[in-house]
Design a protein around this motif. Structure first.
Motif, PDB file in Angstrom:
ATOM      1  N   ALA A 163       0.828  -1.204   0.000  1.00 23.72           N
ATOM      2  CA  ALA A 163       0.000   0.000   0.000  1.00 23.72           C
ATOM      3  C   ALA A 163       0.866   1.259   0.000  1.00 23.72           C
ATOM      4  CB  ALA A 163      -0.942  -0.001   1.196  1.00 23.72           C
ATOM      5  N   GLY A 164       1.990   1.203   0.708  1.00 22.17           N
ATOM      6  CA  GLY A 164       2.888   2.347   0.741  1.00 22.17           C
ATOM      7  C   GLY A 164       3.730   2.492  -0.505  1.00 22.17           C
ATOM      8  N   GLY A 165       3.855   1.407  -1.291  1.00 24.70           N
ATOM      9  CA  GLY A 165       4.735   1.426  -2.454  1.00 24.70           C
ATOM     10  C   GLY A 165       4.052   1.718  -3.767  1.00 24.70           C
ATOM     11  N   ILE A 166       2.709   1.742  -3.780  1.00 23.09           N
ATOM     12  CA  ILE A 166       2.005   2.000  -5.033  1.00 23.09           C
ATOM     13  C   ILE A 166       1.739   3.488  -5.190  1.00 23.09           C
ATOM     14  CG2 ILE A 166       0.946  -0.278  -5.154  1.00 23.09           C
ATOM     15  CD1 ILE A 166      -1.592   0.899  -3.967  1.00 23.09           C
ATOM     16  N   GLU A 167       1.585   3.911  -6.440  1.00 27.21           N
ATOM     17  CA  GLU A 167       1.240   5.294  -6.752  1.00 27.21           C
ATOM     18  C   GLU A 167      -0.226   5.329  -7.173  1.00 27.21           C
ATOM     19  OE1 GLU A 167       3.989   6.735  -9.668  1.00 27.21           O
ATOM     20  OE2 GLU A 167       5.706   6.617  -8.302  1.00 27.21           O
ATOM     21  N   CYS A 168      -1.063   5.900  -6.308  1.00 26.37           N
ATOM     22  CA  CYS A 168      -2.489   5.953  -6.605  1.00 26.37           C
ATOM     23  C   CYS A 168      -3.118   7.103  -5.848  1.00 26.37           C
ATOM     24  CB  CYS A 168      -3.176   4.619  -6.263  1.00 26.37           C
ATOM     25  SG  CYS A 168      -3.213   4.227  -4.501  1.00 26.37           S
ATOM     26  N   ASP A 169      -4.426   7.241  -5.975  1.00 30.06           N
ATOM     27  CA  ASP A 169      -5.177   8.327  -5.379  1.00 30.06           C
ATOM     28  C   ASP A 169      -5.037   8.344  -3.858  1.00 30.06           C
ATOM     29  OD1 ASP A 169      -7.475  10.405  -5.694  1.00 30.06           O
ATOM     30  OD2 ASP A 169      -8.235   8.980  -4.199  1.00 30.06           O
ATOM     31  N   LEU A 170      -4.958   9.561  -3.299  1.00 32.87           N
ATOM     32  CA  LEU A 170      -4.807   9.713  -1.853  1.00 32.87           C
ATOM     33  C   LEU A 170      -5.968   9.081  -1.098  1.00 32.87           C
ATOM     34  CD1 LEU A 170      -3.150  11.125   0.473  1.00 32.87           C
ATOM     35  CD2 LEU A 170      -4.726  13.048   0.210  1.00 32.87           C
ATOM     36  N   GLY A 171      -7.190   9.246  -1.628  1.00 30.80           N
ATOM     37  CA  GLY A 171      -8.349   8.667  -0.959  1.00 30.80           C
ATOM     38  C   GLY A 171      -8.297   7.155  -0.904  1.00 30.80           C
ATOM     39  N   VAL A 172      -7.784   6.528  -1.957  1.00 28.53           N
ATOM     40  CA  VAL A 172      -7.636   5.072  -1.973  1.00 28.53           C
ATOM     41  C   VAL A 172      -6.653   4.643  -0.889  1.00 28.53           C
ATOM     42  CG1 VAL A 172      -6.836   3.091  -3.319  1.00 28.53           C
ATOM     43  CG2 VAL A 172      -8.229   4.863  -4.408  1.00 28.53           C
ATOM     44  N   LYS A 173      -5.552   5.360  -0.793  1.00 27.30           N
ATOM     45  CA  LYS A 173      -4.553   5.006   0.223  1.00 27.30           C
ATOM     46  C   LYS A 173      -5.111   5.189   1.633  1.00 27.30           C
ATOM     47  CE  LYS A 173      -0.129   5.185  -2.032  1.00 27.30           C
ATOM     48  NZ  LYS A 173       1.301   5.265  -1.697  1.00 27.30           N
ATOM     49  N   GLN A 174      -5.889   6.247   1.825  1.00 21.27           N
ATOM     50  CA  GLN A 174      -6.463   6.457   3.149  1.00 21.27           C
ATOM     51  C   GLN A 174      -7.418   5.336   3.529  1.00 21.27           C
ATOM     52  OE1 GLN A 174      -5.718   8.158   5.554  1.00 21.27           O
ATOM     53  NE2 GLN A 174      -7.498   8.046   6.912  1.00 21.27           N
ATOM     54  N   ARG A 175      -8.213   4.854   2.548  1.00 20.32           N
ATOM     55  CA  ARG A 175      -9.114   3.733   2.843  1.00 20.32           C
ATOM     56  C   ARG A 175      -8.330   2.467   3.166  1.00 20.32           C
ATOM     57  NH1 ARG A 175     -12.012   6.384  -1.246  1.00 20.32           N
ATOM     58  NH2 ARG A 175     -11.271   5.020  -2.904  1.00 20.32           N
ATOM     59  N   LEU A 176      -7.198   2.268   2.501  1.00 19.05           N
ATOM     60  CA  LEU A 176      -6.361   1.110   2.812  1.00 19.05           C
ATOM     61  C   LEU A 176      -5.785   1.223   4.224  1.00 19.05           C
ATOM     62  CD1 LEU A 176      -4.470   0.790  -0.595  1.00 19.05           C
ATOM     63  CD2 LEU A 176      -6.092  -0.872   0.338  1.00 19.05           C
ATOM     64  N   LEU A 177      -5.403   2.443   4.621  1.00 25.58           N
ATOM     65  CA  LEU A 177      -4.859   2.646   5.968  1.00 25.58           C
ATOM     66  C   LEU A 177      -5.931   2.385   7.024  1.00 25.58           C
ATOM     67  CD1 LEU A 177      -2.302   3.733   7.554  1.00 25.58           C
ATOM     68  CD2 LEU A 177      -3.508   5.925   7.624  1.00 25.58           C
ATOM     69  N   ALA A 178      -7.173   2.798   6.735  1.00 28.02           N
ATOM     70  CA  ALA A 178      -8.245   2.704   7.724  1.00 28.02           C
ATOM     71  C   ALA A 178      -8.925   1.333   7.742  1.00 28.02           C
ATOM     72  CB  ALA A 178      -9.283   3.793   7.457  1.00 28.02           C
ATOM     73  N   GLU A 179      -8.533   0.434   6.853  1.00 24.06           N
ATOM     74  CA  GLU A 179      -9.108  -0.916   6.829  1.00 24.06           C
ATOM     75  C   GLU A 179      -8.600  -1.720   8.030  1.00 24.06           C
ATOM     76  OE1 GLU A 179     -11.095  -3.807   6.559  1.00 24.06           O
ATOM     77  OE2 GLU A 179     -11.389  -2.720   4.654  1.00 24.06           O
ATOM     78  N   ARG A 180      -9.517  -2.367   8.729  1.00 30.30           N
ATOM     79  CA  ARG A 180      -9.144  -3.122   9.923  1.00 30.30           C
ATOM     80  C   ARG A 180      -9.067  -4.619   9.679  1.00 30.30           C
ATOM     81  NH1 ARG A 180     -10.989  -0.135  15.391  1.00 30.30           N
ATOM     82  NH2 ARG A 180      -9.091  -1.209  16.021  1.00 30.30           N
ATOM     83  N   SER A 181      -9.293  -5.047   8.428  1.00 34.35           N
ATOM     84  CA  SER A 181      -9.161  -6.460   8.085  1.00 34.35           C
ATOM     85  C   SER A 181      -7.953  -6.622   7.164  1.00 34.35           C
ATOM     86  CB  SER A 181     -10.429  -6.964   7.383  1.00 34.35           C
ATOM     87  OG  SER A 181     -10.193  -8.215   6.774  1.00 34.35           O
ATOM     88  N   THR A 182      -6.976  -7.383   7.615  1.00 36.10           N
ATOM     89  CA  THR A 182      -5.809  -7.644   6.769  1.00 36.10           C
ATOM     90  C   THR A 182      -6.228  -8.337   5.483  1.00 36.10           C
ATOM     91  OG1 THR A 182      -4.506  -7.962   8.789  1.00 36.10           O
ATOM     92  CG2 THR A 182      -3.477  -8.586   6.722  1.00 36.10           C
ATOM     93  N   ALA A 183      -7.144  -9.300   5.596  1.00 35.98           N
ATOM     94  CA  ALA A 183      -7.587 -10.048   4.416  1.00 35.98           C
ATOM     95  C   ALA A 183      -8.256  -9.128   3.400  1.00 35.98           C
ATOM     96  CB  ALA A 183      -8.540 -11.171   4.830  1.00 35.98           C
ATOM     97  N   ARG A 184      -9.103  -8.206   3.875  1.00 33.96           N
ATOM     98  CA  ARG A 184      -9.777  -7.295   2.942  1.00 33.96           C
ATOM     99  C   ARG A 184      -8.782  -6.325   2.311  1.00 33.96           C
ATOM    100  NH1 ARG A 184     -14.158  -7.218   6.796  1.00 33.96           N
ATOM    101  NH2 ARG A 184     -13.412  -5.233   7.638  1.00 33.96           N
ATOM    102  N   ARG A 185      -7.777  -5.883   3.071  1.00 30.26           N
ATOM    103  CA  ARG A 185      -6.762  -5.000   2.497  1.00 30.26           C
ATOM    104  C   ARG A 185      -5.970  -5.731   1.416  1.00 30.26           C
ATOM    105  NH1 ARG A 185      -3.945  -4.285   6.562  1.00 30.26           N
ATOM    106  NH2 ARG A 185      -5.226  -2.622   7.480  1.00 30.26           N
ATOM    107  N   VAL A 186      -5.614  -6.978   1.676  1.00 27.46           N
ATOM    108  CA  VAL A 186      -4.897  -7.782   0.683  1.00 27.46           C
ATOM    109  C   VAL A 186      -5.747  -7.954  -0.573  1.00 27.46           C
ATOM    110  CG1 VAL A 186      -4.063 -10.111   0.187  1.00 27.46           C
ATOM    111  CG2 VAL A 186      -3.376  -8.971   2.307  1.00 27.46           C
ATOM    112  N   GLU A 187      -7.031  -8.263  -0.406  1.00 23.80           N
ATOM    113  CA  GLU A 187      -7.905  -8.450  -1.569  1.00 23.80           C
ATOM    114  C   GLU A 187      -8.070  -7.156  -2.357  1.00 23.80           C
ATOM    115  OE1 GLU A 187      -9.078 -11.234  -2.891  1.00 23.80           O
ATOM    116  OE2 GLU A 187      -7.950 -12.276  -1.332  1.00 23.80           O
ATOM    117  N   ALA A 188      -8.184  -6.032  -1.658  1.00 26.14           N
ATOM    118  CA  ALA A 188      -8.303  -4.747  -2.346  1.00 26.14           C
ATOM    119  C   ALA A 188      -7.061  -4.467  -3.178  1.00 26.14           C
ATOM    120  CB  ALA A 188      -8.536  -3.630  -1.321  1.00 26.14           C
ATOM    121  N   LEU A 189      -5.901  -4.775  -2.637  1.00 26.31           N
ATOM    122  CA  LEU A 189      -4.652  -4.557  -3.375  1.00 26.31           C
ATOM    123  C   LEU A 189      -4.532  -5.512  -4.551  1.00 26.31           C
ATOM    124  CD1 LEU A 189      -2.335  -3.980  -0.289  1.00 26.31           C
ATOM    125  CD2 LEU A 189      -2.812  -2.299  -2.082  1.00 26.31           C
ATOM    126  N   ILE A 190      -4.991  -6.739  -4.384  1.00 21.21           N
ATOM    127  CA  ILE A 190      -4.961  -7.713  -5.483  1.00 21.21           C
ATOM    128  C   ILE A 190      -5.830  -7.232  -6.646  1.00 21.21           C
ATOM    129  CG2 ILE A 190      -5.766 -10.027  -6.135  1.00 21.21           C
ATOM    130  CD1 ILE A 190      -4.687 -11.046  -3.464  1.00 21.21           C
TER     131      ILE A 190
END
Length: 221
Positions: free
Chosen positions: A158-185
């Protein structure tokens, strides 16, 4: 338990374990830096969302000061590394030029560990993306050093990709590791496709616009 933290709102999302260089020049943040260096060398970064004043419930990341280079005119170049995440409980009314807040720890749910095959899928997708990013910026491609556990991996990607600030903020605020992984996939193939298009344009520009056949940097011959 809540704890007090100086707050630095920025148009950037800091993730745990990720380094971030910062240039400190505003008087209020020069004061904040001096106070942090005299204490525990930590402050909180919250993403800017329409206002420099974060709201209650905002999720941020602790910035741990690792390098401080003070310049002759009083400005400073610093390097911070993301510590743990926090949720802002309330801003404090203190006689300081910068914001301070009571914050509380913000962690992923313990039962949200992703399956091993999804962790490996994320590793492979990010390795391809990272190679494309290196090619686009004319740097030597290399194999990124990626952690094995899903939590650390999801933050590094999440820290290494270049994308929209709002997308990164949602990834930071996600409390499920599995859902964060799926979102990145789901996100990485879209970002990689955009990189591949940019690489082709970049290669044509290096060839004086002549185009022609060339080897795909990402997939090989």
């Amino acid at each position: 338990m809540p704890f007090r933290l100086p707050i630095f709102p920025l148009s950037v999302v800091l993730f745990p374990g990720i380094p971030l260089p910062l240039h400190i020049f505003e008087p209020r943040y020069k004061r904040m830096l001096a106070d942090c260096l005299a204490a525990d060398r930590r402050f909180g970064i919250t993403p800017v969302a329409g206002s420099d004043v974060p709201e209650s419930g905002a999720v941020g990341c602790i910035a741990e000061i690792r390098v401080n280079q003070e310049l002759p005119d009083g400005r400073s170049n610093i390097v911070v590394v993301g510590g743990s995440r926090f949720m802002l409980s309330r801003l404090l009314d203190e006689s300081l030029p910068y914001l301070t807040a009571d914050v509380q720890p913000f962690e992923d749910d313990v039962d949200s560990v992703p399956p091993v095959d999804r962790i490996e899928a994320l590793r492979q997708l990010f390795t391809r993306y990272f190679g494309g990013l290196s090619a686009l910026h004319d740097t030597m491609p290399e194999e990124p050093a990626l952690p094995d556990d899903g939590l650390s991996l999801s933050f590094q990607v999440a820290g290494g990709i270049e994308c929209d600030l709002g997308v990164k903020q949602r990834l930071l605020a996600e409390r499920s590791t599995a859902r964060r992984v799926e979102a990145l996939i789901m996100l990485l193939p879209v970002l990689t496709s955009a990189l591949e298009r940019g690489i082709k344009v970049h290669q044509r520009a290096h060839g004086n616009g002549k185009g022609g056949a060339f080897t795909d940097i990402l997939t090989g011959p």
